[in-house]
Design a protein around this motif. Structure first.
Motif, PDB file in Angstrom:
ATOM      1  N   ASP A  32      -0.753   3.097  -2.273  1.00  0.00           N
ATOM      2  CA  ASP A  32       0.226   2.050  -2.376  1.00  0.00           C
ATOM      3  C   ASP A  32      -0.215   0.882  -3.228  1.00  0.00           C
ATOM      4  N   ASP A  33       0.582   0.281  -3.893  1.00  0.00           N
ATOM      5  CA  ASP A  33       0.314  -1.025  -4.969  1.00  0.00           C
ATOM      6  C   ASP A  33       0.324  -2.376  -4.069  1.00  0.00           C
ATOM      7  N   ARG A  34       0.681  -2.247  -2.925  1.00  0.00           N
ATOM      8  CA  ARG A  34       0.903  -3.506  -2.251  1.00  0.00           C
ATOM      9  C   ARG A  34      -0.212  -3.785  -1.119  1.00  0.00           C
ATOM     10  N   PRO A  35      -1.067  -4.637  -1.547  1.00  0.00           N
ATOM     11  CA  PRO A  35      -2.553  -5.095  -0.542  1.00  0.00           C
ATOM     12  C   PRO A  35      -2.056  -5.510   0.839  1.00  0.00           C
ATOM     13  N   ILE A  94       0.514  -0.670   6.238  1.00  0.00           N
ATOM     14  CA  ILE A  94      -0.857  -0.239   5.720  1.00  0.00           C
ATOM     15  C   ILE A  94      -1.969  -0.891   6.833  1.00  0.00           C
ATOM     16  N   ILE A 105      -5.731   1.380  -2.265  1.00  0.00           N
ATOM     17  CA  ILE A 105      -4.801   0.210  -2.971  1.00  0.00           C
ATOM     18  C   ILE A 105      -5.064   0.362  -4.235  1.00  0.00           C
TER      19      ILE A 105
END
Length: 325
Positions: free
Chosen positions: A203-206, A211, A222
């Protein structure tokens, strides 16, 4: 904890208590046999069990044989200490009948494990816990574990009625990559963690809360951009990819990045209308119609699923159907 790790820990605990354990392994199967290659069961002298080799009357009979041997005072001194094999035919009135009538057959390895095998069992547990590439080998002489690869699942070579070599890749036999870490990814991770899959989430949402809640995936990565996904997911006969990103554009980016790779399963979560629009656009850009048709979308079997948990059931069922086809 995986069922495989649980089984070997069950064995280790008894060996360290100076007890013997019978290990049963399905070496090969065909037809409608309930047990598949790699299924395992451990039988302790007091009747405690871990794992399964398929269930039913066949399993009951083999468990009783195992208990009789492992609880026999002189079992360690008998020839049964070495691995032996038995063929179970699931058909009434057949030689070696298992007592089942589902058709098919399976070959089962019996191996008596004693405290002398503690070091090998510990090595197996360590390989499973650290996800080290390792091979388990059982022959008519012994059991061994070593680092390495070379096979994707199991291999059984029967040289004669008494000589054989069974080899198995330890740990999950399949790779599941979930691109997008939202609520559906969390539910799917939980469900698939109980099966034979190594699970990776991208995913690109830290700061995504799902997550943070995900304790089921083996790896969570990430990434800066989904344009990098092609460098992180490689082709494979045992590779399954599920795309469930936040929106249309990121789905498109992932499809473009993975389009030329070969997977056992490639599915995209999205409405029928949205995915038709996306795939039609890609086809107009000369993306192969044949390869586009391999993408499963809308993803999952049709069960009118609504919630993330129901959607996970739908997707998991479709993946299992593909895996077992």
């Amino acid at each position: 904890m995986s069922k495989e790790l649980e089984l070997w820990q069950f064995i280790a605990a008894r060996l360290k208590n100076s007890e013997a354990v019978t290990l049963l392994v399905v070496a090969e199967s065909s037809g409608s046999s309930p047990g598949r290659a790699g299924y395992k069961m451990a039988v302790a002298a007091n009747g405690e069990l871990s794992g399964s080799i398929g269930g039913g009357v066949m399993e009951v009979n083999l468990v009783e044989q195992s208990r009789a041997v492992v609880s026999e005072p002189g079992a360690i001194a008998t020839g049964f200490r070495r691995p032996t094999i038995t063929e179970q035919v699931h058909q009434k009135n057949s030689p070696n009948s298992s007592g089942m009538i589902c058709s098919g057959k399976q070959t089962v390895i019996f191996h008596l494990l004693t405290p002398e095998n503690t070091a090998i069992v510990d090595a197996i547990i360590k390989a499973l816990e650290t996800q080290t590439h390792a091979l388990l080998t059982i022959t008519q002489r012994d059991l061994a574990v070593m680092n390495g690869g070379g096979i994707t699942a199991t291999n059984f070579d029967k040289q004669s009625e008494t000589e054989f070599t069974y080899t198995e890749k330890l740990g999950p036999k399949n790779e599941l990559y979930i691109v997008g870490g939202g609520h559906c990814a969390l539910a799917l991770s939980e469900m698939m963690s109980r099966m034979d899959f190594h699970i990776s989430i991208f995913d690109d949402r830290p700061d995504l809360n799902t997550i943070e809640k995900n304790r089921y995936a083996n790896e969570i990565k990430i990434i800066d951009s989904y344009e990098q996904i092609g460098e992180m997911i490689h082709s494979g006969l045992n590779t399954y990819v599920v795309v469930m990103t936040l929106g249309y554009k990121s789905d498109e980016t992932v499809i473009r990045s993975l389009f030329d790779k070969e997977f056992k399963y490639f599915g995209i979560l999205g409405s029928k209308a949205k995915m038709k629009t996306l795939l039609t656009m890609l086809e107009k850009e000369d993306f192969s119609r044949e390869r586009l048709a391999r993408i499963r979308t809308p993803i999952g079997i049709r069960i009118n699923s609504r919630t993330p948990e129901e959607i996970a059931v739908s997707i998991a069922a479709e993946i299992i159907a593909v895996k077992n086809s």
